[in-house]
Write a protein that holds these residues in place. Structure first.
Motif, mmCIF file in Angstrom:
data_model
loop_
_atom_site.group_PDB
_atom_site.id
_atom_site.type_symbol
_atom_site.label_atom_id
_atom_site.label_comp_id
_atom_site.label_asym_id
_atom_site.label_seq_id
_atom_site.Cartn_x
_atom_site.Cartn_y
_atom_site.Cartn_z
ATOM 1 N N GLY A 37 0.810 -1.202 0.000
ATOM 2 C CA GLY A 37 0.000 0.000 0.000
ATOM 3 C C GLY A 37 0.843 1.252 0.000
ATOM 4 N N PHE A 38 0.148 2.385 0.027
ATOM 5 C CA PHE A 38 0.795 3.685 0.029
ATOM 6 C C PHE A 38 0.173 4.540 1.124
ATOM 7 C CE2 PHE A 38 0.846 2.003 -4.247
ATOM 8 C CZ PHE A 38 2.158 2.195 -4.657
ATOM 9 N N CYS A 39 1.024 5.208 1.864
ATOM 10 C CA CYS A 39 0.568 6.145 2.886
ATOM 11 C C CYS A 39 1.285 7.456 2.578
ATOM 12 C CB CYS A 39 0.916 5.608 4.276
ATOM 13 S SG CYS A 39 0.070 6.430 5.624
ATOM 14 N N ARG A 40 0.676 8.265 1.702
ATOM 15 C CA ARG A 40 1.392 9.387 1.097
ATOM 16 C C ARG A 40 1.491 10.618 1.989
ATOM 17 N NH1 ARG A 40 -1.560 7.122 -3.216
ATOM 18 N NH2 ARG A 40 -0.229 6.355 -4.909
ATOM 19 N N ASN A 41 0.397 10.954 2.658
ATOM 20 C CA ASN A 41 0.356 12.235 3.360
ATOM 21 C C ASN A 41 0.382 12.114 4.883
ATOM 22 O OD1 ASN A 41 0.125 13.485 0.829
ATOM 23 N ND2 ASN A 41 -2.103 13.188 0.853
ATOM 24 N N GLU A 42 0.505 10.916 5.368
ATOM 25 C CA GLU A 42 0.588 10.695 6.807
ATOM 26 C C GLU A 42 1.448 9.461 7.061
ATOM 27 O OE1 GLU A 42 -3.226 9.808 8.476
ATOM 28 O OE2 GLU A 42 -3.960 8.912 6.638
ATOM 29 N N LYS A 43 1.813 9.252 8.296
ATOM 30 C CA LYS A 43 2.734 8.180 8.632
ATOM 31 C C LYS A 43 1.972 6.965 9.154
ATOM 32 C CE LYS A 43 6.841 7.193 11.430
ATOM 33 N NZ LYS A 43 7.793 7.735 12.438
ATOM 34 N N LEU A 44 2.326 5.800 8.626
ATOM 35 C CA LEU A 44 1.770 4.553 9.138
ATOM 36 C C LEU A 44 2.528 4.206 10.418
ATOM 37 C CD1 LEU A 44 -0.163 2.153 8.603
ATOM 38 C CD2 LEU A 44 1.728 1.024 7.409
ATOM 39 N N THR A 45 1.823 4.193 11.529
ATOM 40 C CA THR A 45 2.482 4.042 12.826
ATOM 41 C C THR A 45 2.427 2.633 13.389
ATOM 42 O OG1 THR A 45 0.446 4.749 13.952
ATOM 43 C CG2 THR A 45 2.092 6.450 13.436
ATOM 44 N N ASN A 46 1.394 1.877 13.008
ATOM 45 C CA ASN A 46 1.261 0.524 13.555
ATOM 46 C C ASN A 46 0.313 -0.287 12.671
ATOM 47 O OD1 ASN A 46 1.574 -1.673 15.243
ATOM 48 N ND2 ASN A 46 0.230 -0.913 16.856
ATOM 49 N N THR A 47 0.505 -1.592 12.649
ATOM 50 C CA THR A 47 -0.388 -2.496 11.924
ATOM 51 C C THR A 47 -0.668 -3.699 12.812
ATOM 52 O OG1 THR A 47 0.596 -1.831 9.804
ATOM 53 C CG2 THR A 47 -0.697 -3.874 9.832
ATOM 54 N N ARG A 48 -1.930 -4.089 12.893
ATOM 55 C CA ARG A 48 -2.315 -5.227 13.710
ATOM 56 C C ARG A 48 -3.128 -6.217 12.888
ATOM 57 N NH1 ARG A 48 -0.974 -4.407 18.813
ATOM 58 N NH2 ARG A 48 -2.241 -6.150 19.582
ATOM 59 N N GLN A 49 -2.821 -7.489 13.121
ATOM 60 C CA GLN A 49 -3.553 -8.563 12.455
ATOM 61 C C GLN A 49 -4.208 -9.442 13.508
ATOM 62 O OE1 GLN A 49 -1.439 -10.981 9.544
ATOM 63 N NE2 GLN A 49 -2.628 -12.777 10.124
ATOM 64 N N GLY A 77 -13.188 -18.386 10.418
ATOM 65 C CA GLY A 77 -12.905 -17.149 11.135
ATOM 66 C C GLY A 77 -12.696 -16.017 10.157
ATOM 67 N N LYS A 78 -11.942 -15.016 10.577
ATOM 68 C CA LYS A 78 -11.730 -13.847 9.751
ATOM 69 C C LYS A 78 -10.271 -13.420 9.786
ATOM 70 C CE LYS A 78 -16.361 -11.850 10.286
ATOM 71 N NZ LYS A 78 -17.118 -10.645 10.731
ATOM 72 N N LEU A 79 -9.840 -12.843 8.685
ATOM 73 C CA LEU A 79 -8.568 -12.144 8.651
ATOM 74 C C LEU A 79 -8.888 -10.675 8.862
ATOM 75 C CD1 LEU A 79 -5.518 -11.847 8.082
ATOM 76 C CD2 LEU A 79 -6.109 -11.641 5.648
ATOM 77 N N GLU A 80 -8.444 -10.141 9.991
ATOM 78 C CA GLU A 80 -8.734 -8.759 10.327
ATOM 79 C C GLU A 80 -7.435 -7.973 10.416
ATOM 80 O OE1 GLU A 80 -10.955 -9.190 13.960
ATOM 81 O OE2 GLU A 80 -12.861 -9.352 12.878
ATOM 82 N N LEU A 81 -7.369 -6.888 9.660
ATOM 83 C CA LEU A 81 -6.188 -6.040 9.624
ATOM 84 C C LEU A 81 -6.574 -4.619 9.961
ATOM 85 C CD1 LEU A 81 -4.660 -7.491 6.382
ATOM 86 C CD2 LEU A 81 -3.448 -7.432 8.555
ATOM 87 N N VAL A 82 -5.746 -3.990 10.774
ATOM 88 C CA VAL A 82 -5.950 -2.584 11.120
ATOM 89 C C VAL A 82 -4.640 -1.841 10.845
ATOM 90 C CG1 VAL A 82 -6.580 -0.929 12.900
ATOM 91 C CG2 VAL A 82 -7.573 -3.229 12.942
ATOM 92 N N PHE A 83 -4.709 -0.855 9.950
ATOM 93 C CA PHE A 83 -3.565 -0.006 9.646
ATOM 94 C C PHE A 83 -3.776 1.320 10.382
ATOM 95 C CE2 PHE A 83 -4.026 -2.912 6.101
ATOM 96 C CZ PHE A 83 -2.735 -3.368 5.899
ATOM 97 N N MET A 84 -2.856 1.634 11.275
ATOM 98 C CA MET A 84 -2.994 2.817 12.113
ATOM 99 C C MET A 84 -2.045 3.915 11.633
ATOM 100 S SD MET A 84 -3.046 0.870 15.812
ATOM 101 C CE MET A 84 -4.156 -0.524 16.091
ATOM 102 N N THR A 85 -2.625 5.078 11.385
ATOM 103 C CA THR A 85 -1.824 6.224 10.969
ATOM 104 C C THR A 85 -1.929 7.321 12.022
ATOM 105 O OG1 THR A 85 -3.607 7.348 9.783
ATOM 106 C CG2 THR A 85 -2.383 5.654 8.572
ATOM 107 N N GLU A 86 -1.320 8.437 11.748
ATOM 108 C CA GLU A 86 -1.335 9.555 12.703
ATOM 109 C C GLU A 86 -2.742 10.130 12.892
ATOM 110 O OE1 GLU A 86 2.954 11.630 11.949
ATOM 111 O OE2 GLU A 86 1.578 11.513 10.240
ATOM 112 N N HIS A 87 -3.602 9.972 11.876
ATOM 113 C CA HIS A 87 -4.928 10.590 11.930
ATOM 114 C C HIS A 87 -6.080 9.595 11.928
ATOM 115 C CE1 HIS A 87 -2.941 14.409 11.151
ATOM 116 N NE2 HIS A 87 -2.342 13.864 10.105
ATOM 117 N N SER A 88 -5.876 8.406 11.409
ATOM 118 C CA SER A 88 -7.003 7.490 11.220
ATOM 119 C C SER A 88 -6.570 6.039 11.398
ATOM 120 C CB SER A 88 -7.596 7.660 9.809
ATOM 121 O OG SER A 88 -7.962 8.986 9.566
ATOM 122 N N ASN A 89 -7.576 5.186 11.594
ATOM 123 C CA ASN A 89 -7.385 3.743 11.560
ATOM 124 C C ASN A 89 -8.170 3.184 10.383
ATOM 125 O OD1 ASN A 89 -5.890 3.906 13.905
ATOM 126 N ND2 ASN A 89 -7.553 3.241 15.235
#
Length: 279
Positions: A37-49, A77-89
């Protein structure tokens, strides 16, 4: 998704310039999934699976990559991913379907079966002793598409086949791919990497483990001979070993497994993926 090509699926694009692509969203237990993926205007701070931290490889231009997958015995079950940025999840959730597998009766001699029963503790102990070789997360060493380690050799036992021992009745899933190869046939590196283990183990026989980076490892069991050393850098297509029948086997073949985060996943997925060509 066509079996011979990798179709990246655009899942979401936010106002902040966040995009993420999945190699597939039709997921079955044991599948290997490549995500970038691309996180152009903010920083990807954490990812959880699935509630646990997931390791992501970051490039300077805001591009990020990761491999993920589920165990073949992850029946539902499910594959659940959360990409956490400075402003949003950014949250994504996909069902993981139960893989339909065939059951195959594996015919062993009484002597071989007896060895399997008597060595069951050794099998478990040996498996655990190798966990440390699959732990490191490094920069990607691989480039471009992966190639078969067996050349044009056919598959004799596919990933996730449900095996039933003809003598003991013990059942288990096959967590790799077996290629029909005689002793002494050449085994190739499917991509660039670093050898993290080259040696012998009672059950696996002569074996080689390669770290391709980003938590992706490939292993080669029951070899006649390893042609590489631990710590050696290898290139795609390089001959790394000769196939054989060492260890606990019923005949000559190459057992190849692919792991991500020390979870065995379907190596066929890796061979079908199309990555950007090498520069």
């Amino acid at each position: 998704m066509k079996p011979e090509s990798l179709i990246y699926i655009l899942v979401f694009q936010a106002l902040f310039g966040f995009e993420v692509f999945f190699s597939s969203t039709n997921i079955f237990s044991g599948d290997l999934i490549y995500i970038f993926g691309f996180c152009r205007n903010e920083k990807l701070t954490n990812t959880r699976q699935n509630g646990k931290s997931a390791v992501v490889y970051h490039e300077k231009n805001g591009k990020f990559h990761l491999f993920t997958g589920s165990d073949v015995e992850f029946f539902s079950g499910k594959l659940e991913l959360v990409f956490m940025t400075e402003h949003s999840n950014y949250r994504y959730s996909f069902p993981v379907n139960m893989r339909k597998t065939e059951t195959r009766l594996i015919t062993f001699t009484n002597q071989t079966a007896a060895a399997m029963v008597s060595d069951r503790k050794k099998i478990i102990s040996e498996s655990r002793s190798f966990h440390e070789f699959y732990k490191a997360f490094t920069e990607p060493y691989w480039k471009g598409n992966f190639i078969s380690p067996a050349g044009h050799a056919p598959v004799s036992s596919d990933f996730a086949v449900h095996r039933s021992n003809s003598v003991t009745g013990v059942q288990s899933f096959h967590r790799g791919i077996d290629f029909l190869m005689p002793s002494g046939a050449q085994v190739y590196a499917p991509n660039h990497g670093i050898v993290v283990f080259s040696g012998f183990a009672d059950i696996r026989g002569n074996l080689v483990i390669i770290n391709h980076g980003m938590g992706l490892y490939t292993s080669y069991f029951h070899l006649e001979k390893s042609l590489v050393k631990t710590g050696q850098k290898i290139k795609k297509g390089e001959i790394i070993a000769l196939s054989g029948k060492s260890g606990l086997v019923t005949g000559a073949h190459l057992h190849w497994d692919v792991r991500i985060d020390n979870t065995c996943v379907n190596g066929t997925d890796l061979l079908k993926m199309h990555f950007p060509p090498e520069p």
